[in-house]
Every structure is written in structure tokens, then in C-alpha cells.
Design an enzyme around this catalytic site. Structure first.
Site, PDB file in Angstrom:
ATOM      1  N   HIS A  61     -31.222  14.067   8.622  1.00  0.00           N
ATOM      2  CA  HIS A  61     -31.592  14.962   7.673  1.00  0.00           C
ATOM      3  C   HIS A  61     -30.799  14.738   6.053  1.00  0.00           C
ATOM      4  CE1 HIS A  61     -32.157  18.665   5.062  1.00  0.00           C
ATOM      5  NE2 HIS A  61     -30.922  19.145   5.175  1.00  0.00           N
ATOM      6  N   HIS A  85     -23.221  17.440   2.905  1.00  0.00           N
ATOM      7  CA  HIS A  85     -23.614  18.911   2.344  1.00  0.00           C
ATOM      8  C   HIS A  85     -23.645  19.865   3.511  1.00  0.00           C
ATOM      9  CE1 HIS A  85     -27.978  18.172   3.331  1.00  0.00           C
ATOM     10  NE2 HIS A  85     -28.083  19.491   3.173  1.00  0.00           N
ATOM     11  N   GLU A  89     -20.586  24.164   6.605  1.00  0.00           N
ATOM     12  CA  GLU A  89     -21.334  25.154   7.176  1.00  0.00           C
ATOM     13  C   GLU A  89     -21.404  24.962   8.832  1.00  0.00           C
ATOM     14  OE1 GLU A  89     -25.472  27.595   6.477  1.00  0.00           O
ATOM     15  OE2 GLU A  89     -25.166  25.701   5.679  1.00  0.00           O
ATOM     16  N   ASP A  90     -21.841  23.851   9.204  1.00  0.00           N
ATOM     17  CA  ASP A  90     -22.226  23.586  10.574  1.00  0.00           C
ATOM     18  C   ASP A  90     -21.238  22.736  11.282  1.00  0.00           C
ATOM     19  OD1 ASP A  90     -24.463  24.846   9.788  1.00  0.00           O
ATOM     20  OD2 ASP A  90     -25.591  23.172   9.381  1.00  0.00           O
ATOM     21  N   ASP A 152     -32.392  18.524  -0.761  1.00  0.00           N
ATOM     22  CA  ASP A 152     -32.306  19.193   0.595  1.00  0.00           C
ATOM     23  C   ASP A 152     -33.623  20.023   0.820  1.00  0.00           C
ATOM     24  OD1 ASP A 152     -31.049  20.245   2.912  1.00  0.00           O
ATOM     25  OD2 ASP A 152     -30.743  22.173   1.903  1.00  0.00           O
ATOM     26  N   ASP A 272     -63.539  19.148 -14.428  1.00  0.00           N
ATOM     27  CA  ASP A 272     -64.245  18.643 -15.608  1.00  0.00           C
ATOM     28  C   ASP A 272     -63.689  17.980 -16.825  1.00  0.00           C
ATOM     29  OD1 ASP A 272     -66.881  17.487 -16.813  1.00  0.00           O
ATOM     30  OD2 ASP A 272     -67.351  19.336 -17.792  1.00  0.00           O
TER      31      ASP A 272
END
Length: 720
Positions: A61, A85, A89-90, A152, A272
């Protein structure tokens, strides 16, 4: 440890998706590409063992996000931050480790993108709002934060299929409401268009499928006609020796759907239309090319727009015209330079890799920084994240009006903006003291909606101040924030003053006063009630969150004296006098419309402050069942402002009667807010007029003048 000490990664051991990224980075020097590959190594190690919902390794990712940014030609620091990034956080990777290896700028970018999931919030919405607010403030420091966030979001939207249905809908709605408009506001039309179509497909799959199929069918039928028009345009430009590239434009499913929805048009009406883009080599050539296409096909009157001379708020520049084509359908043509085309597609990201810090930013970057600076300023004055998001959404209108100041400067405001929005766009002080506007030299009220091309001058007065009704007039976030800020300040001052008077009155009824309460007793009470200052307690009393009698009883009891039970209605103490200027803490009941001169009573409504009723109001009977919330009040001799009143007028039903009554009310120096028919037949009618008057005497004068018109059979104050 510096990145240079790591040996270059062997290409043979790199996964295909990293090799693809390496190829896209060909515009960067080799030394910077090696830094990017080192970031991949660090990110892959940090995310080891983590997988996406689809089952792929998680690192795919962030590498894909970096690939989207590489297509935009972003610098190495942005690409590195994109790969890393999600690490803060993870994963276990720390900010200091990031900063030491890749520099403080990369750490700042990663921190700006990182969501606030680790913090405790009252709700999911609050967490999302605070996360979004943080991202916008990080954007104000460095625009690259939002470029990473948009990339992201774009990759997440491309791979949304792995999520469950509720998550898909929530993410798609958020994309359509916030991220796609931000991409548009930053001039990034290519990313905006893909985010909109992916969001549309996820939120309304059936509608997306039907419209997509109809677009394909329509294009198949029109391919030959489009080819002929493109050939005619190219030939005519070449004959006039104007080098140009002509490209046919196709509307997206989302743009078709949103126009069908907002403009109430059928699919056939929207399809149109033939769309073409003409790309030339210079701004002067744009105007020459415009002359050429106007000579080939006749232009439609009032359908020409010059966004080169007056660029859109996001930096977009182009000439737009509509022509009468050979097949009976209109032809929309956009004429622009290659540079303008690049900025139109990529916005703030255009030519980023080639721009030095000292070099000039493109028009989209300059305008984006201006917008973000105003957002940062708005955030400082907005306590609630949800309110901040509301203001930002208001600012993300796709359509703008372009207005001129008396000095010839151009201001871009959202569609439906008023003269009051314009005043706040000039300066907060101008908005706070605005009283009227001169629009194209005509004097008009502040609520007037503005149209592109108008010259607007704001008339101010030192005594003028914002009032709550202004919030219903403005549409821009800046104006809304400034008005709310002023009203909160006003409410606090009024509430402290009024709360002081209410507490003094309650203490007086108990034979005490605030001055004789020992400071230690007062401090202990404030501490136990979790107030930092006495002003907070007084404000809380005035806003109806605490009863003054209860606070007074507790203070007196704590002091060691006997507390007396007494209600506001039977206290022998004097009533609190009001001037009407305490609008920050007072409101006037719509059920009885009290006026200066009426006998009145106050009712403490939690969070709203004191609601003033006429003593004879039918609702007072019910209010008296809560005596602790009733406040003894009366009008001061010096009363300010205008007050709403309602007149029930029975008239003979004949032509011109409404105009006659309106003229009589105006002659009595009263303003009419609203008129409605309550009953009506061939012979008679009953009208309900909502008017503004200064006091009971003024109302009596209005009623006298209406009776003298000779067209009424009865005039009554309503309710009686």
C-alpha cells in the site's frame, strides 16, 4: 545512522511493485533514488507480518501511494514520507528514528499524515474530525502533507473492494464530501475526477453502472461526429499557422450524475454536448486560437469565460467558450497553454520536483498557501473540530464568483456569497463593523447575494457589531468563524455580568452578599464545582446550567449560616432590570413576543440562558411549576434595539389592501419581517404581520395608523 552508509539494494531481490516504482523515479538523481529504496527497506521491515484486507503484504500500500506521487513528479522527501506514512501509527518505528535516518522534514510529513487513533475521543465522528483538523494544519505548514494524504486516499479507493459494505459506503461518502473537493480546491483535477468516480461507484453501484453503460453507448454513436469536429478545428488552426493540439473531452459518470441531480437535466440533455480542449504554446496564442474557433463556428452569447485574466481560486487558467456546431448540438471548447494544462491536471503538484525553495511557486501553489493560511487562522478561533470541519466544507464549493474591490483587486468567493461574506474576506474588522454595501455604486443591504464581475465597496460604522442573524446570511467559513467568535465573546461578557446580578439577588434574599463570602469558602466551592475562576461560575448561572438560589444556599451554608428556601418569584429582593442589550444571554419567547413596557418574567433554560416571556403568556402557568428556574426581571428605563411583534389584521378583501397596510406600517417607522394569510374568502381575509418595533408605545402607534387606513375591520396584537 545516515542513509549513505547502507549499500544499494540489489535490484534482483526487489519485488516487482518496487521495481515499477524505481522506474517511475527516473526524473530523480540516483543518490535520491537510493534513499527512496532505503525507505522501502525500513518500511518493509517495520510492517513485516502485517497484511491488508486483500491478503497482500501491507507494504504494497505505501509503495503504491509513493507510485502515485512519483507520477506527479514529486521530490524525494515526499516519496520517502509516503512509503513510511503509516509507520508511526501502525508499527514500533519511532519519530526520532525516522528523523535521525531521513531528516526532520520527512518526520514532519509523516507526523502530519498520521491519524489520531491513539487518542481518546467521545465518538468516531469526533476522532475523524480531529484527525482531519490536524491534517489541515499540517498542510498549512507543508503542502506535501495533503498530496500524500490524497494519494493515500486514492489508492485506498482503488482497493476498496476488500472492505465490508458499511465501510465502503462510509469511506466513499467521506471521499466525495471532503477529499475530492480538497483535490479540486488545490487544482488537482485528475486526482479529483478519479476520486469522484471511485466514490460514486462505491456509494451508488447501480447508478454508476447504468450511467457508465449509457455514456459508452452515446460515445459509440457520436464517434464519427466528434472526429469530424476535431478534424475541422485542427485544420482551421493549422491554416492560421497556430500550432495546437486538439483533444476530445468525455464527461465522467460522476459529473453526469451530479449535474442531472443539481440542474434537473436529463441524461440526453447533458450528453448532447461535444467537448474539446485546444492546447497552444502561449497565452497570446490562446486568444488568437479563440478568434479562430469563433470564426469556424458561431459562439453562443454569454457563454464565454476568461479564466486566464481572472484565474479560479485554485489557480486554474483557461478560456471557455460554447459554439453552435454543425450537428445541431453545442460544442464546449477550452483553450489553454501546455503549462496551464499541467496546472489544471496536477494543481499544486505541477512541476514540484523542479521547483526550488527560492524559486517561484506556480499559481495553484500560491493560491493554495493563501487558502491554507486562512484555514489555520480559522482553526485558532474554532474550539470544536466538528465546527471547523463544517466551515472547511462550506469553503469547498466548486463554483465561485469573482468580485472587484474599489482598488481593483479580485476576490473569489463561493457561489451564493453575500456582501457580508465579501466584507469578512476583505478583513475581519471590516466585517465586524459592516452596515451596508455599494454594489456597482448602488446602495444595498449586507444580505445581498453577489454575482461575478460586480464592484463591491463595504460601508462600515464604528458602532456596528455582529449579531446572531448574520450567521443565516453568510456562506463562507471565514465569516462564520469570525461572527461566532465575536458572539461567544459577547455572550461570555453578558453572561458574567448577568450571572453576577442573579447571584447577588439570590444571596441578598438570604441576607448575604458575594462581598461577605470569605475567599476561602468561595475558592473551595469553585474547586469542588470544577471551575477555574468565579467568571466561569457566573456565566454558568446565567446560561441556566446552575440555579442561582442553589448556589447561594450552598455558599451561605458553607459559611455556617442557616439557608432559607426561597424561589425567584417570591423573593422580596428587587427584580433584575434588563436593557435588551444583553442579547448574548437573553432571548425573547416566540410564543408571546415581549416588548419594552410589558410586564415580564424570565425562565432559565439550560444552555440557552434566560428566555423572556410576557407575564400574561399562557405558557407561564407551566413555567411556574419550576419556581427555581423563574427569574424576577423587569425593563430598565433605557431600553435599546428593535423587538419582534405580531399583528393580526382583519381586512376587507379587495385589490391593493396589502400595499395600503404595508405603507401604513412603514409610515410608522416599523420594518415588516413577514406577512401570511391566516384565513381568506371572497369578502374578507385575516393577515398575520410580523413587524419590528421599539416598545409598546411604538406598537400602539403602528396599530393606530393601520386602523386609519379604512380597509381594516380589526387590528389586534397577537397573541392577545
Amino acid at each position: 545512522m545516515p542513509a549513505a552508509t547502507h549499500p544499494p539494494l540489489d535490484p534482483s531481490v526487489l519485488p516487482p511493485y518496487v521495481l515499477a516504482l524505481r522506474e517511475r523515479l527516473g526524473y530523480l538523481p540516483e543518490s535520491q533514488i537510493e534513499r527512496v529504496l532505503r525507505a522501502y527497506e525500513v518500511g518493509a521491515h517495520a510492517h513485516e507480518g502485517q497484511a491488508r484486507k486483500s491478503g497482500e503484504p501491507y507494504i504494497t500500500h505505501p509503495v503504491a501511494v509513493a507510485g502515485i506521487l512519483a507520477e506527479l513528479g514529486m521530490d524525494a522527501e515526499t516519496i520517502i514520507a509516503a512509503i513510511l506514512h503509516d509507520t508511526l501509527e501502525d508499527t514500533e518505528l519511532s519519530r526520532s528514528a525516522l528523523a535521525s535516518e531521513f531528516g526532520e522534514t520527512v518526520a514532519e510529513l509523516v507526523d502530519g499524515v498520521t491519524k489520531l487513533d491513539k487518542m481518546k475521543f467521545g465518538s468516531r465522528q469526533e476522532a475523524d474530525a480531529e484527525s482531519f483538523r490536524k491534517m489541515l494544519l499540517a498542510m498549512a505548514r507543508d503542502l506535501r502533507v495533503i498530496l500524500i494524504k490524497l494519494s493515500d486516499r486514492l489508492h485506498n479507493m482503488r482497493t476498496l473492494g476488500a472492505k465490508d459494505a458499511p465501510s465502503r459506503r462510509r469511506i466513499a461518502r467521506e471521499t466525495l464530501e471532503i477529499y475530492a473537493p480538497i483535490a479540486q480546491r488545490l487544482g488537482m483535477n485528475k486526482i479529483k475526477a478519479e476520486l469522484q468516480d471511485l466514490g460514486f461507484r462505491a456509494l451508488y453501484p447501480d447508478r454508476y453502472r447504468v450511467i457508465s453503460e449509457r455514456i459508452r453507448a452515446a460515445l459509440g454513436n457520436r464517434r464519427e461526429a466528434m472526429g469530424k469536429i476535431e478534424e475541422a478545428l485542427s485544420a482551421r488552426l493549422a491554416a492560421d499557422q497556430l500550432p495546437a493540439r486538439v483533444v476530445g473531452r468525455i464527461k465522467s459518470p460522476w459529473s453526469i450524475y451530479s449535474k442531472m441531480h443539481s440542474e434537473h437535466k436529463s441524461f440526453a440533455q447533458l450528453m448532447d454536448v461535444y467537448g474539446f480542449r485546444v492546447v497552444v504554446d502561449s497565452a497570446m496564442s490562446c486568444y488568437m486560437a479563440l478568434g479562430v474557433v469563433h470564426a469556424l463556428y458561431k459562439p453562443v452569447d454569454r457563454r464565454f469565460k476568461d479564466f486566464i485574466a481572472i484565474p479560479k481560486a485554485n489557480g486554474y487558467q483557461s478560456l471557455h467558450t460554447v459554439l453552435l456546431g454543425p450537428f445541431g448540438a453545442p460544442i464546449e471548447v477550452q483553450v489553454r497553454t501546455a503549462e496551464m494544462d499541467s496546472v489544471a491536471e496536477s494543481g499544486v503538484a505541477a512541476h514540484w520536483a523542479y521547483k526550488t525553495d527560492s524559486g517561484p511557486a506556480n499559481s495553484a501553489q500560491a493560491r493554495a498557501r493563501e487558502w491554507l493560511s486562512s484555514l489555520a487562522d480559522s482553526s485558532v478561533h474554532t474550539a470544536s473540530s466538528a465546527e471547523f470541519i463544517e466551515n472547511v466544507k462550506i469553503d469547498l464549493f466548486p463554483d465561485e464568483v469573482y468580485l472587484f474591490t474599489p482598488r481593483g483587486d479580485i476576490l473569489a468567493l463561493p457561489r451564493n456569497a453575500t456582501a457580508l461574506d465579501f466584507a469578512y474576506a476583505v478583513h475581519t474588522d471590516v466585517g465586524d463593523h459592516a452596515v451596508a454595501a455599494r454594489v456597482d455604486k448602488k446602495l444595498l443591504p449586507l444580505r445581498t447575494r453577489l454575482e461575478s464581475g460586480q464592484l463591491v465597496e463595504i460601508i462600515t460604522a464604528p458602532s456596528a457589531v455582529p449579531n446572531p442573524a448574520w450567521l443565516e446570511v453568510v456562506v463562507t467559513g471565514k465569516a462564520r468563524t469570525a461572527i461566532r467568535q465575536y458572539l461567544k465573546h459577547l455572550q461570555h461578557e453578558d453572561a458574567v455580568d448577568f450571572g453576577h446580578r442573579m447571584l447577588d439577588r439570590a444571596l441578598d434574599a438570604l441576607g448575604s452578599s458575594l462581598e461577605v463570602i470569605p475567599p476561602t469558602v468561595l475558592d473551595r466551592f469553585l474547586h469542588e464545582s470544577k471551575f477555574k475562576r468565579l467568571e466561569e461560575l457566573l456565566s454558568d448561572i446565567a446560561l441556566g446550567n446552575r440555579m442561582p438560589d442553589q448556589v447561594a444556599s450552598q455558599l451561605v451554608a458553607t459559611r455556617g449560616r442557616r439557608s432559607h428556601e426561597a424561589s425567584a418569584l417570591v423573593h422580596p429582593a428587587e427584580k433584575i432590570r434588563i436593557t435588551g442589550a444583553e442579547r448574548g444571554v437573553l432571548s425573547f419567547a416566540n410564543c408571546c413576543h415581549p416588548l419594552p413596557g410589558d410586564e415580564i418574567i424570565g425562565y432559565l433554560s439550560s444552555g440557552k440562558g434566560i428566555v423572556v416571556h410576557r407575564a400574561e403568556c399562557p405558557n407561564v402557568v407551566e413555567l411556574r411549576k419550576s419556581p427555581e428556574r423563574c427569574v424576577g426581571i423587569e425593563w430598565d428605563r433605557d431600553v435599546q434595539g428593535d423587538y419582534r411583534a405580531e399583528l393580526r389584521i382583519e381586512v376587507i378583501n379587495r385589490p391593493g389592501v396589502l400595499a395600503t397596510i404595508a405603507a401604513a406600517i412603514a409610515a410608522a417607522d416599523s420594518n415588516i419581517e413577514n406577512v401570511e394569510y391566516v384565513e381568506r374568502d371572497l369578502a374578507a381575509a385575516t393577515l398575520l404581520f410580523t413587524i419590528e418595533v421599539r416598545n409598546r408605545k411604538h406598537l400602539a402607534d403602528v396599530m393606530r395608523r393601520v386602523r386609519r387606513t379604512g380597509v381594516v375591520s380589526g387590528v389586534y396584537r397577537y397573541p392577545l
